[in-house]
Enzyme design. Sequence first.
Site, PDB file in Angstrom:
ATOM      1  CG  ASP A   1      34.650  47.812  39.754  1.00 17.72           C
ATOM      2  OD1 ASP A   1      34.576  46.924  40.821  1.00 17.72           O
ATOM      3  OD2 ASP A   1      35.500  47.838  39.144  1.00 17.72           O
TER       4      ASP A   1
ATOM      5  CE1 TYR B   1      45.522  45.121  40.679  1.00 18.65           C
ATOM      6  CE2 TYR B   1      45.839  47.136  39.203  1.00 18.65           C
ATOM      7  CZ  TYR B   1      45.212  45.846  39.561  1.00 18.65           C
ATOM      8  OH  TYR B   1      44.092  45.466  38.736  1.00 18.65           O
TER       9      TYR B   1
ATOM     10  CD  GLU C   1      35.575  48.783  34.843  1.00 17.63           C
ATOM     11  OE1 GLU C   1      36.272  47.952  34.010  1.00 17.63           O
ATOM     12  OE2 GLU C   1      36.302  49.760  34.855  1.00 17.63           O
TER      13      GLU C   1
ATOM     14  N   GLY D   1      40.837  40.182  40.351  1.00 15.13           N
ATOM     15  CA  GLY D   1      42.111  40.034  40.596  1.00 15.13           C
ATOM     16  C   GLY D   1      41.993  39.132  41.835  1.00 15.13           C
TER      17      GLY D   1
ATOM     18  CB  SER E   1      44.182  47.714  36.108  1.00 19.31           C
ATOM     19  OG  SER E   1      44.033  46.306  36.212  1.00 19.31           O
TER      20      SER E   1
ATOM     21  CD  GLU F   1      43.833  44.786  33.639  1.00 15.06           C
ATOM     22  OE1 GLU F   1      43.670  44.565  34.417  1.00 15.06           O
ATOM     23  OE2 GLU F   1      43.112  44.801  32.305  1.00 15.06           O
TER      24      GLU F   1
ATOM     25  NE  ARG G   1      35.924  44.441  41.488  1.00 16.77           N
ATOM     26  CZ  ARG G   1      36.972  44.540  40.681  1.00 16.77           C
ATOM     27  NH1 ARG G   1      37.867  43.602  40.729  1.00 16.77           N
ATOM     28  NH2 ARG G   1      37.325  45.799  39.997  1.00 16.77           N
TER      29      ARG G   1
ATOM     30  CG  ASN H   1      36.307  44.485  37.071  1.00 14.68           C
ATOM     31  OD1 ASN H   1      37.300  44.739  36.178  1.00 14.68           O
ATOM     32  ND2 ASN H   1      35.480  45.301  37.697  1.00 14.68           N
TER      33      ASN H   1
END
Length: 312
Positions: free
Chosen positions: A261, A220, A273, A279, A150, A23, A259, A275
């Site tokens: 998900d 992305y 999951e 980002g 990612s 990443e 964060r 994070n």
Amino acid sequence: MEQNNKIDKSAKIAVLCGGMSKERDVSLRSGKNVLNALFELGYKNSILIDVDRNVSEKLKDVQICYNALHGRYGEDGCIQGLLEILGIKYTGCNVKSSAICMDKETAKNILKNEGLPVIKSVCVHKGDDFYKAVLPLKFPLMVKPVKEGSSIGMSKVNTENELENAMTAAYKSDNKVLIEEFINGKSLTVGVLEDEDKTFATPILGFETKTEWYNYEAKYTKGVTKFILPFNIDLKLTEKIQKMAIKAHKACECSGVSRVDFLLADNKPYILEINTSPGMTDLSDLPAQANYMGIDYKNLVQLILNTALFEK
């Protein structure tokens, strides 16, 4: 929403980015944005450090690190451990919570034990019989490296015939692979932020993608994904998901920022999951969520920077 400045403007702050994970490119974009925000906030002694194996030499005289690394070595407890040894304060989650959340199997087990909903899955080590392991699961399946982010190395598998190629691809990133039942639902995410003794969730962000599922390209590539913010569900379900995000954040002992998900199917949310280093690019979720609730990019950076002062 203006954030209180709790750190001396003359402090030498290093934005850690780049690194050695897959990443890397995304992290460099996050790091450059964060550095510009720090300059706007008045932290003129801020620098950018592209993390490599000689990073400890680059950290001389640094007082605070803003962790903008994503993936292995930056989001799994490794850089956090080094900073602990060097006595340098850093943003976000500590060694333990970073390691927990990077390992999808460990995080899922903790969430399940807390009574939070997760999708049925199995974990397979390299060399194990994965055909036997998936017998309790129903196709289609999602195949994911356990310690990768990612959506790297991730595949959707519709039939048993496709399983071997997906496992081979996943094993290129990790020697342990999570195989999860595919649920056709909406991808959602909720940011969790902390300000002193207050933990709060951002609005729910949903995704409409031109891809079959929310993969690397969708995350992305500009124009591939449309943000739905706030996601259009009723208030009761919104509050339920936000409370689940905060509970997950605390269950995995996260600190400062995360964060979470989700996948929403038939109005039932499942946690995918957590994070621990979200980002911070122009296309990232957390800045969009924070901005919607009145926290612009530079004030989000200030809020996260303040977490360097949290007890780790």
